[in-house]
Design a protein around this motif. Structure first.
Motif, mmCIF file in Angstrom:
data_model
loop_
_atom_site.group_PDB
_atom_site.id
_atom_site.type_symbol
_atom_site.label_atom_id
_atom_site.label_comp_id
_atom_site.label_asym_id
_atom_site.label_seq_id
_atom_site.Cartn_x
_atom_site.Cartn_y
_atom_site.Cartn_z
ATOM 1 N N ALA A 56 0.838 -1.206 0.000
ATOM 2 C CA ALA A 56 0.000 0.000 0.000
ATOM 3 C C ALA A 56 0.872 1.254 0.000
ATOM 4 C CB ALA A 56 -0.931 -0.007 1.211
ATOM 5 N N TRP A 57 2.182 1.080 0.058
ATOM 6 C CA TRP A 57 3.110 2.218 0.119
ATOM 7 C C TRP A 57 3.107 3.024 -1.176
ATOM 8 C CZ3 TRP A 57 7.688 3.434 3.345
ATOM 9 C CH2 TRP A 57 7.555 2.928 4.642
ATOM 10 N N ASN A 58 3.311 4.325 -1.027
ATOM 11 C CA ASN A 58 3.538 5.253 -2.149
ATOM 12 C C ASN A 58 2.557 5.058 -3.300
ATOM 13 O OD1 ASN A 58 5.773 6.472 -0.846
ATOM 14 N ND2 ASN A 58 7.051 4.759 -1.470
ATOM 15 N N PRO A 59 1.263 5.349 -3.070
ATOM 16 C CA PRO A 59 0.263 5.187 -4.132
ATOM 17 C C PRO A 59 0.695 5.855 -5.437
ATOM 18 C CG PRO A 59 -0.797 5.736 -2.057
ATOM 19 C CD PRO A 59 0.681 5.874 -1.835
ATOM 20 N N TYR A 60 0.493 5.119 -6.539
ATOM 21 C CA TYR A 60 0.868 5.566 -7.885
ATOM 22 C C TYR A 60 2.303 6.094 -7.948
ATOM 23 C CZ TYR A 60 -4.134 5.122 -8.835
ATOM 24 O OH TYR A 60 -5.418 4.645 -8.969
ATOM 25 N N SER A 61 3.176 5.501 -7.143
ATOM 26 C CA SER A 61 4.604 5.847 -7.100
ATOM 27 C C SER A 61 4.875 7.291 -6.688
ATOM 28 C CB SER A 61 5.281 5.548 -8.446
ATOM 29 O OG SER A 61 5.270 4.159 -8.673
ATOM 30 N N ARG A 62 3.931 7.887 -5.981
ATOM 31 C CA ARG A 62 4.164 9.217 -5.400
ATOM 32 C C ARG A 62 4.724 8.993 -4.010
ATOM 33 N NH1 ARG A 62 -1.334 9.843 -7.065
ATOM 34 N NH2 ARG A 62 -1.819 9.550 -4.876
ATOM 35 N N ARG A 63 5.899 9.527 -3.753
ATOM 36 C CA ARG A 63 6.526 9.349 -2.436
ATOM 37 C C ARG A 63 5.669 9.982 -1.351
ATOM 38 N NH1 ARG A 63 11.266 6.743 -2.154
ATOM 39 N NH2 ARG A 63 12.574 6.835 -3.993
ATOM 40 N N CYS A 64 5.370 9.196 -0.337
ATOM 41 C CA CYS A 64 4.640 9.664 0.838
ATOM 42 C C CYS A 64 5.578 9.588 2.037
ATOM 43 C CB CYS A 64 3.412 8.800 1.098
ATOM 44 S SG CYS A 64 2.167 8.867 -0.196
ATOM 45 N N ASP A 98 18.703 2.562 -2.857
ATOM 46 C CA ASP A 98 18.302 2.310 -1.463
ATOM 47 C C ASP A 98 16.784 2.254 -1.328
ATOM 48 O OD1 ASP A 98 17.679 4.969 -1.840
ATOM 49 O OD2 ASP A 98 18.781 5.704 -0.099
ATOM 50 N N TRP A 99 16.068 2.226 -2.461
ATOM 51 C CA TRP A 99 14.610 2.155 -2.447
ATOM 52 C C TRP A 99 14.158 0.822 -1.879
ATOM 53 C CZ3 TRP A 99 11.458 -1.353 -4.959
ATOM 54 C CH2 TRP A 99 10.086 -1.084 -4.907
ATOM 55 N N ALA A 100 13.201 0.874 -0.974
ATOM 56 C CA ALA A 100 12.594 -0.340 -0.414
ATOM 57 C C ALA A 100 11.198 0.000 0.066
ATOM 58 C CB ALA A 100 13.442 -0.880 0.731
ATOM 59 N N GLU A 101 10.257 -0.917 -0.149
ATOM 60 C CA GLU A 101 8.889 -0.735 0.323
ATOM 61 C C GLU A 101 8.420 -1.993 1.038
ATOM 62 O OE1 GLU A 101 6.950 2.273 -2.991
ATOM 63 O OE2 GLU A 101 6.235 0.212 -2.889
ATOM 64 N N PRO A 102 7.973 -1.857 2.295
ATOM 65 C CA PRO A 102 7.355 -2.996 2.957
ATOM 66 C C PRO A 102 6.176 -3.495 2.118
ATOM 67 C CG PRO A 102 7.856 -1.298 4.554
ATOM 68 C CD PRO A 102 8.081 -0.694 3.180
ATOM 69 N N SER A 103 6.053 -4.797 2.032
ATOM 70 C CA SER A 103 5.049 -5.416 1.173
ATOM 71 C C SER A 103 4.558 -6.701 1.821
ATOM 72 C CB SER A 103 5.652 -5.723 -0.202
ATOM 73 O OG SER A 103 6.171 -4.554 -0.793
ATOM 74 N N LEU A 104 3.623 -7.364 1.156
ATOM 75 C CA LEU A 104 3.058 -8.607 1.668
ATOM 76 C C LEU A 104 2.908 -9.609 0.532
ATOM 77 C CD1 LEU A 104 0.162 -6.866 3.617
ATOM 78 C CD2 LEU A 104 2.262 -7.779 4.631
ATOM 79 N N LEU A 105 3.219 -10.860 0.814
ATOM 80 C CA LEU A 105 2.898 -11.945 -0.108
ATOM 81 C C LEU A 105 1.590 -12.542 0.389
ATOM 82 C CD1 LEU A 105 3.763 -13.742 -2.538
ATOM 83 C CD2 LEU A 105 4.630 -15.356 -0.820
ATOM 84 N N VAL A 106 0.539 -12.393 -0.401
ATOM 85 C CA VAL A 106 -0.788 -12.883 -0.028
ATOM 86 C C VAL A 106 -0.997 -14.227 -0.712
ATOM 87 C CG1 VAL A 106 -3.252 -12.374 0.036
ATOM 88 C CG2 VAL A 106 -1.584 -10.488 0.089
ATOM 89 N N LEU A 107 -1.246 -15.249 0.085
ATOM 90 C CA LEU A 107 -1.425 -16.610 -0.433
ATOM 91 C C LEU A 107 -2.905 -16.896 -0.702
ATOM 92 C CD1 LEU A 107 0.998 -18.219 2.125
ATOM 93 C CD2 LEU A 107 1.418 -17.992 -0.333
ATOM 94 N N ARG A 108 -3.143 -17.786 -1.662
ATOM 95 C CA ARG A 108 -4.502 -18.233 -1.992
ATOM 96 C C ARG A 108 -5.417 -17.083 -2.397
ATOM 97 N NH1 ARG A 108 -3.275 -21.167 2.689
ATOM 98 N NH2 ARG A 108 -4.754 -19.957 3.908
ATOM 99 N N ILE A 109 -4.902 -16.155 -3.188
ATOM 100 C CA ILE A 109 -5.701 -15.043 -3.682
ATOM 101 C C ILE A 109 -5.777 -15.156 -5.203
ATOM 102 C CG2 ILE A 109 -3.722 -13.457 -3.808
ATOM 103 C CD1 ILE A 109 -5.700 -11.203 -2.955
#
Length: 141
Positions: A56-64, A98-109
């Motif tokens: 959900a980080w940085n919607p449409y690649s706009r830095r928040c 050094d770009w990094a964004e917390p993310s999630l691997l969602v299983l069974r979707i």
């Protein structure tokens, strides 16, 4: 085949180069177009035939700012939890920056549900992993 998108081609290229790192008991790194045996084993162990790497980080690649991003990510986690979807923490990292964004691997979707999530959280793309465990970049705009 030509893909038409409103997303800057440089951003699309950066997505293709990104390492999508999944944490947990069996850490793994997903790369677009490369079969991942550890992901295949995770799918099998969890009864999944598919998964999606989302953020959900940085919607449409706009830095928040970090606080805004953390709030957005919490909303995503709360939604996945409410929907009883199984997920594993991860981070998307570009190897040349050094770009990094917390993310999630969602299983069974399903692919449709993963695209819907990406669109709801205003993301340019998601990483889709089908039964073949080959990560695919799916552009949403």
């Amino acid at each position: 085949m030509t893909i038409t998108s409103v997303i800057d081609p440089a951003i699309i290229q950066a997505y293709r180069e990104t390492h999508f790192c999944v944490e947990g008991d069996a850490p793994l790194t997903l790369r677009i177009g490369e079969k991942n045996e550890t992901l295949s084993a995770l799918h099998k162990a969890s009864g999944a035939t598919s998964s999606a790497f989302v953020t959900a980080w940085n919607p449409y690649s706009r830095r928040c700012d970090d606080e805004t991003n953390a709030d957005l990510q919490k909303k995503l986690i709360d939604e996945l939890t409410t929907r009883s979807l199984c997920f594993v923490n991860g981070v998307g990292r570009h190897p040349a920056s050094d770009w990094a964004e917390p993310s999630l691997l969602v299983l069974r979707i399903s692919l449709e549900a993963a695209k819907e999530l990406g669109n709801r959280y205003e993301q340019n793309a998601i990483v889709w992993c089908g039964a073949d465990a080959v990560p695919e970049l799916v552009l949403l705009r």
